[in-house]
Design an enzyme around this catalytic site. Structure first.
Site, PDB file in Angstrom:
ATOM      1  N   ASP A  31       0.848  -1.192   0.000  1.00 57.60           N
ATOM      2  CA  ASP A  31       0.000   0.000   0.000  1.00 57.60           C
ATOM      3  C   ASP A  31       0.884   1.242   0.000  1.00 57.60           C
ATOM      4  OD1 ASP A  31      -3.215   0.522   0.942  1.00 57.60           O
ATOM      5  OD2 ASP A  31      -1.810   2.196   1.135  1.00 57.60           O
ATOM      6  N   ILE A  32       0.499   2.247  -0.788  1.00 61.24           N
ATOM      7  CA  ILE A  32       1.301   3.466  -0.908  1.00 61.24           C
ATOM      8  C   ILE A  32       1.277   4.290   0.380  1.00 61.24           C
ATOM      9  CG2 ILE A  32      -0.496   5.047  -1.779  1.00 61.24           C
ATOM     10  CD1 ILE A  32       1.528   5.861  -3.986  1.00 61.24           C
ATOM     11  N   VAL A  97     -11.083   2.721  -3.733  1.00 62.79           N
ATOM     12  CA  VAL A  97     -10.729   2.180  -5.046  1.00 62.79           C
ATOM     13  C   VAL A  97     -11.689   1.036  -5.358  1.00 62.79           C
ATOM     14  CG1 VAL A  97      -8.940   1.095  -6.449  1.00 62.79           C
ATOM     15  CG2 VAL A  97      -8.305   2.825  -4.738  1.00 62.79           C
ATOM     16  N   HIS A 101     -10.013  -5.350  -3.442  1.00 63.10           N
ATOM     17  CA  HIS A 101      -8.670  -5.558  -2.896  1.00 63.10           C
ATOM     18  C   HIS A 101      -8.798  -5.972  -1.443  1.00 63.10           C
ATOM     19  CE1 HIS A 101      -9.803  -1.316  -2.588  1.00 63.10           C
ATOM     20  NE2 HIS A 101      -9.180  -1.289  -1.416  1.00 63.10           N
TER      21      HIS A 101
HETATM   22  P1  5GP Z   1      -9.790   1.319   0.201  1.00 59.11           P
HETATM   23  O1  5GP Z   1     -10.010   2.571   1.014  1.00 59.11           O
HETATM   24  O2  5GP Z   1     -10.440   1.434  -1.161  1.00 59.11           O
HETATM   25  O3  5GP Z   1     -10.150   0.056   0.929  1.00 59.11           O
HETATM   26  O4  5GP Z   1      -8.217   1.206  -0.002  1.00 59.11           O
HETATM   27  C1  5GP Z   1      -7.523   1.779  -1.044  1.00 59.11           C
HETATM   28  C2  5GP Z   1      -6.067   1.697  -0.680  1.00 59.11           C
HETATM   29  O5  5GP Z   1      -5.306   1.939  -1.844  1.00 59.11           O
HETATM   30  C3  5GP Z   1      -5.630   2.724   0.368  1.00 59.11           C
HETATM   31  O6  5GP Z   1      -5.102   2.037   1.503  1.00 59.11           O
HETATM   32  C4  5GP Z   1      -4.586   3.556  -0.362  1.00 59.11           C
HETATM   33  O7  5GP Z   1      -3.503   3.937   0.463  1.00 59.11           O
HETATM   34  C5  5GP Z   1      -4.138   2.635  -1.484  1.00 59.11           C
HETATM   35  N1  5GP Z   1      -3.669   3.315  -2.686  1.00 59.11           N
HETATM   36  C6  5GP Z   1      -4.259   4.378  -3.308  1.00 59.11           C
HETATM   37  N2  5GP Z   1      -3.577   4.716  -4.407  1.00 59.11           N
HETATM   38  C7  5GP Z   1      -2.522   3.844  -4.499  1.00 59.11           C
HETATM   39  C8  5GP Z   1      -1.455   3.687  -5.436  1.00 59.11           C
HETATM   40  O8  5GP Z   1      -1.325   4.412  -6.428  1.00 59.11           O
HETATM   41  N3  5GP Z   1      -0.564   2.696  -5.186  1.00 59.11           N
HETATM   42  C9  5GP Z   1      -0.677   1.862  -4.104  1.00 59.11           C
HETATM   43  N4  5GP Z   1       0.254   0.925  -3.966  1.00 59.11           N
HETATM   44  N5  5GP Z   1      -1.684   1.975  -3.207  1.00 59.11           N
HETATM   45  C10 5GP Z   1      -2.590   2.954  -3.402  1.00 59.11           C
END
Ligand code: 5GP
Ligand code: ZN
Length: 117
Positions: A31-32, A97, A101
């Site tokens: 995760d970034i 996103v 995931h």
């Molecule tokens: P969600 O909130 O949808 O469950 O998690 C999305 C995750 O994607 C977040 O933890 C965020 O830090 C990660 N994320 C967003 N953009 C990127 C990216 O460009 N690269 C990576 N590796 N992780 C990302």
């Protein structure tokens, strides 16, 4: 592939990521913005918006994703001390996103399951 989807673009190699595990159908990368010492995102390479869509549309892909999560946990050395796997799904969970995931979190004590309790 959905050209507007960030994670489809990572699968396609258009956006860089630190990959820690890969199979024919899954990809796992760091995760970034990590929320724990170890924070890996595990995705199917095929686009499904969330865990419900994945479970309904591709049961074999669901099993493959779970197996990939287990392999990541083993590979990251999380098995002995424990770890957490979660799928944020929809608005209340703050999903950002919309390519399904699994978050694999560990490497340190993770605290209570939810911040609101
Ligand atoms: P969600 O909130 O949808 O469950 O998690 C999305 C995750 O994607 C977040 O933890 C965020 O830090 C990660 N994320 C967003 N953009 C990127 C990216 O460009 N690269 C990576 N590796 N992780 C990302
Ligand atoms: Zn996608």
């Amino acid at each position: 592939m959905d050209n507007n989807c960030l994670f489809c673009r990572i699968v396609a190699g258009e956006i860089p990521a630190t990959v820690v595990h890969e199979t024919d159908t899954t990809l796992a990368f760091r995760d970034i913005d990590p929320k724990a010492a170890v924070h890996v995102l595990v995705i199917p390479k095929a686009h499904h918006a969330d865990v419900v869509a994945l479970a309904q549309d591709d049961p074999a892909g669901s099993a493959a994703l779970l197996a990939a999560c287990a392999a990541v946990a083993e590979g990251e050395g999380l098995r002995a001390d424990g770890f957490r796997v979660l799928f944020n799904t929809g608005g209340y969970a703050g999903q950002e996103v919309f390519h399904v995931h699994a978050h694999v979190l560990g490497g340190e004590p993770l605290g209570p399951m939810l911040a609101i309790r």
